[in-house]
Design a protein around this motif. Structure first.
Motif, PDB file in Angstrom:
ATOM      1  N   ARG A  15       0.814  -1.209   0.000  1.00  0.00           N
ATOM      2  CA  ARG A  15       0.000   0.000   0.000  1.00  0.00           C
ATOM      3  C   ARG A  15       0.850   1.261   0.000  1.00  0.00           C
ATOM      4  O   ARG A  15       0.379   2.329  -0.333  1.00  0.00           O
ATOM      5  N   LEU A  16       2.124   1.170   0.382  1.00  0.00           N
ATOM      6  CA  LEU A  16       2.970   2.359   0.427  1.00  0.00           C
ATOM      7  C   LEU A  16       3.265   2.886  -0.965  1.00  0.00           C
ATOM      8  O   LEU A  16       3.300   4.076  -1.198  1.00  0.00           O
ATOM      9  N   VAL A  17       3.517   2.004  -1.882  1.00  0.00           N
ATOM     10  CA  VAL A  17       3.873   2.414  -3.238  1.00  0.00           C
ATOM     11  C   VAL A  17       3.145   1.503  -4.209  1.00  0.00           C
ATOM     12  O   VAL A  17       3.215   0.303  -4.093  1.00  0.00           O
ATOM     13  N   GLN A  18       2.463   2.098  -5.164  1.00  0.00           N
ATOM     14  CA  GLN A  18       1.708   1.314  -6.129  1.00  0.00           C
ATOM     15  C   GLN A  18       2.598   0.721  -7.211  1.00  0.00           C
ATOM     16  O   GLN A  18       2.613  -0.472  -7.416  1.00  0.00           O
ATOM     17  N   ASN A  79      -1.379   2.436   8.894  1.00  0.00           N
ATOM     18  CA  ASN A  79      -1.454   3.842   8.506  1.00  0.00           C
ATOM     19  C   ASN A  79      -0.266   4.608   9.058  1.00  0.00           C
ATOM     20  O   ASN A  79       0.466   4.111   9.918  1.00  0.00           O
ATOM     21  N   LEU A  80      -0.096   5.825   8.567  1.00  0.00           N
ATOM     22  CA  LEU A  80       1.047   6.662   8.928  1.00  0.00           C
ATOM     23  C   LEU A  80       0.563   8.008   9.459  1.00  0.00           C
ATOM     24  O   LEU A  80      -0.437   8.545   8.974  1.00  0.00           O
ATOM     25  N   VAL A  81       1.308   8.544  10.426  1.00  0.00           N
ATOM     26  CA  VAL A  81       0.945   9.832  11.006  1.00  0.00           C
ATOM     27  C   VAL A  81       2.220  10.562  11.436  1.00  0.00           C
ATOM     28  O   VAL A  81       3.193   9.938  11.852  1.00  0.00           O
ATOM     29  N   PRO A  90      -2.890   6.574   4.630  1.00  0.00           N
ATOM     30  CA  PRO A  90      -2.673   5.154   4.351  1.00  0.00           C
ATOM     31  C   PRO A  90      -1.329   4.854   3.686  1.00  0.00           C
ATOM     32  O   PRO A  90      -0.842   3.735   3.761  1.00  0.00           O
ATOM     33  N   THR A  91      -0.713   5.851   3.038  1.00  0.00           N
ATOM     34  CA  THR A  91       0.555   5.619   2.349  1.00  0.00           C
ATOM     35  C   THR A  91       1.472   6.832   2.499  1.00  0.00           C
ATOM     36  O   THR A  91       1.009   7.943   2.775  1.00  0.00           O
TER      37      THR A  91
END
Length: 121
Positions: A15-18, A79-81, A90-91
């Motif tokens: 999900r980080l990089v398509q 998820n990222l924050v 999400p990415t």
């Protein structure tokens, strides 16, 4: 191609990089290396790297007169924050895109120009 995980050194969630690794993603480089890359760049130039001090990433960018570094935490749900920010992403791509339109707090700086990889001398 997928990004390495900061937690395990393995392959991170797709999900980080398509499709491919973004030009601004530098992997496991030090804070000093990030500052050196950003030193002569214009304000707003940025990169993301694997953090040396916590499980997650660090967003490094050039401010008007210095480099700034923001922790990006990986939450248990993937998820990222950025601690202190209200938005959860999400990415990494979505986090970066968000801060190209919404200033980072408390300095109110926008990310404007991705810092690409420098060729080795």
């Amino acid at each position: 191609m997928q990004m390495p995980s900061p937690a395990s050194g393995g392959i991170q969630n797709s999900r980080l990089v398509q499709d491919e690794i973004p030009i601004w993603y530098h992997g496991a480089i030090s804070r000093e290396s990030a500052e050196s890359l950003l030193q002569k760049k214009p304000a707003g130039c940025f990169l993301v790297r694997i953090s040396e001090s916590h499980v997650g990433y660090t967003l490094s960018y050039r401010a008007r007169d210095c480099s700034r570094h923001y922790m990006i935490k990986c939450l248990s749900d993937g998820n990222l924050v950025i601690p202190g920010e209200m938005e959860i992403h999400p990415t990494l791509v979505e986090l970066v895109s968000f801060h190209q339109e919404t200033p980072l707090h408390p300095h109110k700086d926008l990310l404007t120009l991705p810092c690409g990889q420098e060729p080795e001398a």
